[in-house]
Design an enzyme around this catalytic site. Structure first.
Site, PDB file in Angstrom:
ATOM      1  N   HIS A 258      -8.366 -21.501  29.668  1.00  0.00           N
ATOM      2  CA  HIS A 258      -8.149 -22.626  28.752  1.00  0.00           C
ATOM      3  C   HIS A 258      -6.945 -23.476  29.151  1.00  0.00           C
ATOM      4  CE1 HIS A 258      -8.970 -24.880  25.212  1.00  0.00           C
ATOM      5  NE2 HIS A 258      -9.581 -23.915  24.562  1.00  0.00           N
ATOM      6  N   SER A 259      -6.043 -22.943  29.974  1.00  0.00           N
ATOM      7  CA  SER A 259      -4.895 -23.728  30.420  1.00  0.00           C
ATOM      8  C   SER A 259      -5.312 -24.895  31.311  1.00  0.00           C
ATOM      9  CB  SER A 259      -3.903 -22.843  31.177  1.00  0.00           C
ATOM     10  OG  SER A 259      -4.516 -22.249  32.307  1.00  0.00           O
TER      11      SER A 259
END
Length: 483
Positions: free
Chosen positions: A164-165
């Site tokens: 998700h980064s």
């Protein structure tokens, strides 16, 4: 059930200040280190360490070499997909460090028996097993698994996995769709419905402005209470401690978009209201079955909330996937609202849609998604990543589920020349037992269930209940039209 390994296992990678000595092809002496944004860094904290899964069913046999060649000219042009995320041992900060990418390290094509029993279950089990693991940080944090096996819905299945980064669901969906073209026009990008910012209230008078401010303040207060102590009622759908470390089951179910549009017209509400009404009705049906099996009644006035995610970008158009600096395109620009669900029996199934419409009107007269986004950034400035990570974990754990929907293409598309049968995004690593993700594509609306099987051992039953609820709501709407 076995638990997945801890996802927060980033280890330091030795690099040199002189990038030219470390990565061939960069000008000697260039300082190309770029820090991760605070929001990206947050997704490496325990309880917030989330992976996005993008399942794509294709109507034609998959040609892995075509995928690899095209990924080199698309994904790898974006520095987020061709950089390591390196942690500084002394400061704890993280940076994007450009690296050379071997595409074979990211595209995995397992050898499969074409005569395997129950291909649909095999694909489902394969994706579930992915949620037991994480991507090693010695390479950019994404991969693609190509399953060349025919299922009931597709000739082959692609499973993209992104940390998700790298970006939120909207930016990553944007990336995938930028690699697609219309079947009707092979040179044209697909079009998405809508072009307005989501989650931002429109005001027309001083009184309505004051109302928006008041609603936003109350919502922010609820956010703080939830972070401190306010937990949802314990139900068979509420996850237990450590749920973020357990494997997930991903189940995909498509329904007719025309059926949802018919209800929308009959009730004069939005498509989103209908989808939420179906979801509330399906949850009641499912919980009724679970409590009946335990010879118990559904609790009255239960607190049952969803963390409902909103896109805070100006538009929903498809942008250039190679431009990581484009304003509003990349990063994690999402806010959320704590959305109460009314889980109770309704004599008229359309009342579920009425309730959803009333709830969403209240949320639209609020800046809650923007406030939660800004409040999170403020906490980060004042107290740092660790504190915000703990606050986010507490808020998410104290609610029952995550809910998100993303508009998909309105016309049939190809992905690197392969016709697409369906698109199904979801997540794992979140501190909830359940996530419902809804995406539209052509004439279908697809519900994607991400469920912790220890809490929800029968996610297919939940899908059946959602489908049955749509049938009941549609029948009630048809009766109203006839009358």
């Amino acid at each position: 059930m076995d638990t997945i390994p801890s996802l927060n296992t980033l280890r330091s990678i030795k690099t040199t200040k002189n990038i030219g000595e470390t990565f061939e092809g960069f000008k000697k002496g260039d300082d190309l280190d770029q820090p991760l944004s605070p929001m990206a860094r947050l997704f490496h904290e325990p309880g917030s360490n989330v992976y996005i899964i993008g399942i794509m069913g294709l109507k034609t046999k998959i040609r892995p070499n075509v995928f690899k060649e095209n990924l080199v000219h698309t994904f790898l042009k974006n520095r987020r997909f061709s950089s390591l995320q390196v942690m500084d041992k002394e400061t704890g900060s993280m940076k994007w460090i450009p690296t050379h990418v071997n595409i074979d390290d990211h595209v995995i094509v397992p050898k499969l028996d074409p005569n395997i029993n129950s291909p649909d279950k095999f694909v489902e089990d394969f994706i579930s097993n992915l949620s037991r693991s994480h991507i090693d940080n010695i390479k950019p944090l994404w991969d693609l698994h190509i399953l060349d096996i025919k299922t009931s819905e597709a000739e082959g299945t692609c499973v993209f996995r992104f940390h998700h980064s790298l970006g939120d669901g909207v930016s990553l969906m944007n990336l995938l769709l930028a690699c697609t073209r219309k079947v009707s026009d092979p040179e044209a990008l697909p079009t998405l419905p809508g072009n307005n910012k989501l989650g931002v209230a429109k005001v027309a008078s001083l009184w309505s402005t004051l109302g928006v401010i008041w609603n936003s303040f109350l919502a922010l207060l609820m956010f703080v209470w939830t972070a401190l102590f306010l937990e949802d009622t314990r139900t068979p759908m509420k996850g237990s401690k450590g749920v973020e470390h357990r494997a997930r089951r991903f189940v995909v179910r498509s329904v007719s978009l025309d059926d949802i549009k018919m209800v929308k017209r009959a009730m004069n509400v939005s498509l989103n209201d209908v989808v939420l009404g179906i979801t509330q009705a399906g949850f009641y049906r499912y919980l009724q079955g679970r409590y009946s099996n335990e010879n118990a009644d559904i609790p009255d006035n239960m607190r049952f909330r969803a963390t409902f995610f909103f896109n805070l970008r100006p538009t929903t158009r498809i942008d250039d996937f190679t431009d990581t600096d484009s304003v509003g395109t990349w990063g994690n620009k999402i806010g959320y609202s704590l959305l109460p669900f009314k889980i109770c029996f309704k004599k008229d199934p359309l009342d579920y849609v009425v309730d959803a419409n009333t709830t969403m009107k209240h949320r639209k007269a609020s800046l809650e998604p923007l406030f939660t986004y800004l409040f999170t950034k403020l906490l980060m400035i004042l107290f740092g990543i660790k504190v915000v990570g703990k606050v986010n974990h507490k808020v998410f754990f104290n609610t029952t589920l995550w809910f998100s929907n993303v508009p998909g293409p309105q016309e049939e598309i190809t992905f690197f020349g392969h016709k697409v049968a369906y698109i199904a995004p979801s997540c794992y690593g979140q501190p909830n037992a359940l996530m419902i993700h809804v995406v539209s594509y052509m004439d279908k609306v697809t519900f994607i269930i991400s469920a912790d099987e220890e809490t929800i051992p029968d996610p297919h039953k939940l899908c059946n209940d959602l489908e049955e609820s749509l049938r009941d709501i549609k029948a009630s709407a048809q009766n109203r039209i006839v009358k």
